[in-house]
Design a protein around this motif. Structure first.
Motif, PDB file in Angstrom:
ATOM      1  N   ARG A  39       0.846  -1.186   0.000  1.00 47.42           N
ATOM      2  CA  ARG A  39       0.000   0.000   0.000  1.00 47.42           C
ATOM      3  C   ARG A  39       0.890   1.248   0.000  1.00 47.42           C
ATOM      4  N   TRP A  40       0.292   2.352  -0.381  1.00 48.96           N
ATOM      5  CA  TRP A  40       1.046   3.602  -0.496  1.00 48.96           C
ATOM      6  C   TRP A  40       1.757   3.946   0.803  1.00 48.96           C
ATOM      7  N   LEU A  44       4.755   1.902   1.202  1.00 51.85           N
ATOM      8  CA  LEU A  44       5.828   2.342   0.302  1.00 51.85           C
ATOM      9  C   LEU A  44       6.558   3.554   0.874  1.00 51.85           C
ATOM     10  N   VAL A  45       5.784   4.507   1.369  1.00 51.01           N
ATOM     11  CA  VAL A  45       6.379   5.728   1.920  1.00 51.01           C
ATOM     12  C   VAL A  45       7.248   5.385   3.132  1.00 51.01           C
TER      13      VAL A  45
END
Lengths: 395, 328
Positions: B279-280, B283-284
């Motif tokens: 999920r974003w 990733l961050v």
């Protein structure tokens, strides 16, 4: 001696048993993520590309976002009405003020990856919900935008952000966009606990090992502070010797009282930070927009080919001729989680599609000022009210 | 889920120190399958963090490293990069994983030029690898390097236009000495035929490649030739994809890669839909952590000089003192 290839006659033929073809890219993703020069498309091909991408996005959001569909019904426009390039002007635009009152989404709540907030400069904060694909495409637009800054896209760089990192940026859009640059290049952040640390930035800049090009990114008022700090510390900063760049973003916001003209700001950073004048660039984005626009070496903020930018008459919302001043509007197909067909508070101009002095083709925007009051927007406000009324009726 | 990681330096068989990150899928001491990820040219440990996450989610331990004479934190300058040195590093790291980390089995994931190196390594590591997974494997070194650099540097050395091995040429971002070309030719790396020969020699080890249909640096016909060279080779061609993965192509590429590695290393059939996609927010967070590791001074990475290249080969090495960190 027989080569192996000759020995295996079928070597250059597909072998169905152990080869399979899968997937396929949407043309928009191909453009955003893979095309080397997005500003090479010209003429009819450019118009057809824009029409195709934006029409498809309109169809999608018309179906996926019921409030937007009702809004379109009030305006009397459906996807069937968008057939030719000029029909793009008919796509109903959402005033950006609407995002302060209503959350518009085209995906299931579980698909929302980030709720993004505006700075609230003009009262109230816009809330824009983005899914992963929208965020990835935004990052793709930033990477494409880097090619406007410097044709050597894959150059080794080090980014110094005059802003907070992702944790501190939280949902605040401007800071968040700056913070995710870290995906593309090693990045350091110099706003901690809401305090700008110019001395730390100047120290790290001086200690940057040979090789990477330094990119300093931030709002203009912090560059004023940075130049002042260099002067106070007696540091002679020479960004030009490393082809360093200064990239301004976000405007002056609450610091309008200290706002300098572009020329004055450029002069200040040329003197204070030793940057070449050609290496000072501005960028444009807003929380409601999913693309970032970058200024080229000729001073034009290029509109990427997927984005449909127009200037509108403030009262009738009719599209204006290229170069005429009006309210800026955008249709941005990069957003999948909300309908990004927006009418902004910015007054400016959109050029005709043309060859820029930098060699890139397409149109560009110039922003003159912001309208002081949202209520000045005539038809936009009427549409906004009609939507509010519909919401009341539905409730 | 708790994730464990360890920043270490392995002393390779040539005495150079190889920086590596070991991530463990679980704190359980039981031996687990491990995947070594070899870096693509001009890539470092951080570049493969997404692949690593996909593999960790499937219960693999993952060992990523920076090649020597390359970008990253290992010893040596990229000016001196050669395929022979990349091969030595790869074999050193796989043997380290086998003999010192107690992995139950070791697989290899290698992208781009490292995929080519992996094909040759396979014949040297027979019996030590469960499988090799590759993305955008380079199969014609001369063609790919020439396309990437817009210069037929191997051809220049072959026909004698360049004779000075100290002279440099720019690949994509970095300069490399012509010694690269000299050694590539001398060791038989540079042609498609040599790749097919290595593929035949490595037929005991399943080799899987995800190839981009529009890869400007690797010809699809060459990859199909690789597929035809050995029944142990499998190829998935991603329509419209290019050489570098991006947000639009990586998910599918990684799902196929992971599916294949799981099948060969764990004997488990995994449906694409079952694969955890990042999920974003993950990733961050992971990107941020990788940046921290990247900036940790290499002197602080634990030096681990035992057991490499068979000098002290054994499977009962001490467990590394691993650091624990909550997974984002």
């Amino acid at each position: 001696m027989t080569s192996l290839l000759e020995a295996v006659p079928s070597a250059r033929k597909p072998v169905p048993g152990n080869v399979q073809f899968v997937g396929g890219l949407h043309p928009l993703d191909e453009l955003v993520f893979q095309q080397e020069n997005v500003f090479a498309t010209t003429g009819v091909a450019l118009s057809e590309l824009r029409l195709s991408l934006i029409r498809e996005a309109f169809e999608y959001h018309y179906e996926a976002c019921p409030p937007y569909r009702r809004y379109c019904e009030v305006a009397g426009v459906s996807p069937l009405d968008v057939r030719a390039y000029d029909d793009l002007f008919r796509i109903p635009l959402l005033p950006t003020s609407l995002f302060k009152k209503k959350e518009l989404v085209s995906v299931a709540p579980a698909d929302i990856a980030k709720v993004c907030l505006s700075s609230g400069t003009q009262g109230g904060q816009s809330r824009v919900s983005r899914d992963q694909r929208s965020l990835e495409r935004l990052l793709g637009s930033v990477r494409q935008g880097l090619s406007v800054l410097d044709r050597e896209v894959d150059r080794e760089r080090h980014v110094f952000v005059l802003g907070p990192d992702t944790d501190e940026a939280r949902d605040l859009w401007f800071s968040y966009v700056l913070s995710i640059v870290d995906f593309l290049h090693p990045t350091d952040f110099y706003v901690r606990g809401d305090c700008f640390e110019p001395a730390a930035l100047l120290r790290d800049l001086a200690a940057l090992p040979p090789g990477p090009q330094p990119l300093l990114v931030g709002p203009p008022f912090l560059f004023v502070e940075l130049a002042a700090a260099a002067r106070e510390l007696g540091l002679r900063v020479n960004l030009a010797e490393r082809e360093g760049m200064i990239i301004t973003a976000g405007g002056w916001k609450r610091h309008q009282g200290q706002a300098l003209s572009r020329e004055s700001l450029d002069e200040l950073v040329v003197t204070g930070l030793g940057v070449a004048r050609t290496h000072i660039r501005d960028t444009f984005n807003m929380v409601e927009l999913n693309s970032v626009l970058f200024e080229c070496e000729a001073g034009a903020k290029h509109v990427p080919p997927w984005l449909f930018a127009t200037a509108r008459d403030a009262t009738s919302l009719s599209p204006l001729a290229p170069g005429a001043e009006g309210l800026l509007a955008y249709c941005d197909p990069l957003a999948t989680s909300y309908p990004c067909f927006i009418l902004t508070d910015d007054v400016g101009r959109v050029s005709a599609d043309q060859r820029c002095a930098c060699g890139r083709f397409g149109n560009s925007i110039t922003i003159s000022r912001r309208v002081a009051r949202v209520e000045a927007r005539g038809c936009a406000l009427k549409l906004d009210r009609s939507l509010s009324q519909q919401r009341t009726e539905t409730a | 889920m708790t994730e464990l990681h360890h920043l270490l330096r392995i002393v390779g068989s040539r005495g150079q120190r190889i920086a590596a990150v070991l991530q463990r899928a679980s704190s359980e001491p039981a031996p687990r399958p491990l995947v070594v990820i070899a870096p693509a040219f001009e890539h470092s440990i951080r570049n493969s963090f997404v692949i690593a996450r996909y593999l960790l989610a499937q219960g693999f331990d993952v060992l990523r490293y920076d090649a020597c004479n390359h970008v990253g934190l290992s010893d040596g300058s990229i000016l001196d990069f050669t395929l022979d040195s990349a091969l030595t590093d790869l074999c050193d790291v796989v043997r380290f994983a086998r003999r010192d980390l107690g992995a139950s089995c070791v697989s290899l994931v290698a992208t781009s030029l490292a995929g080519r190196v992996a094909l040759r390594a396979a014949s040297q590591l027979a019996g030590e690898l469960a499988c090799i997974g590759s993305i955008a494997c380079v199969v014609d070194v001369r063609g790919t390097v020439g396309a990437a650099a817009a210069l037929d540097c191997v051809g220049e050395w072959l026909d004698g236009r360049v004779r000075d091995p100290e002279r440099t040429w720019k690949v994509v971002k970095n300069h490399v000495k012509y010694a690269f070309c000299r050694d590539a030719i001398a060791s038989g790396w540079h042609t498609l035929a040599s790749t097919l020969k290595d593929s035949v020699a490595a037929k005991a080890i399943p080799f899987f490649d995800v190839h981009g249909e529009h890869d400007p640096w690797v010809e699809t016909a060459d990859v199909l030739a690789l597929a035809a060279s050995s029944p142990s080779v499998e190829v998935v061609v991603l329509r419209d994809a290019v050489h570098e993965l991006n947000a639009a192509t990586s998910r599918l590429a990684l799902c196929h890669l992971v599916q294949n590695v799981v099948a060969h290393a764990q004997g488990r059939k995994l449906e694409i839909a079952e694969i955890h996609e990042l999920r974003w927010a993950e990733l961050v967070a992971f990107n941020k952590r990788e940046r921290v590791w990247e900036r940790t001074p290499v002197e602080e990475w634990e030096l681990y000089a035992r057991g490499v290249a068979g000098r002290e080969a054994r499977g009962d090495g001490p467990t590394l003192a691993i650091k624990e960190q909550d997974r984002a």
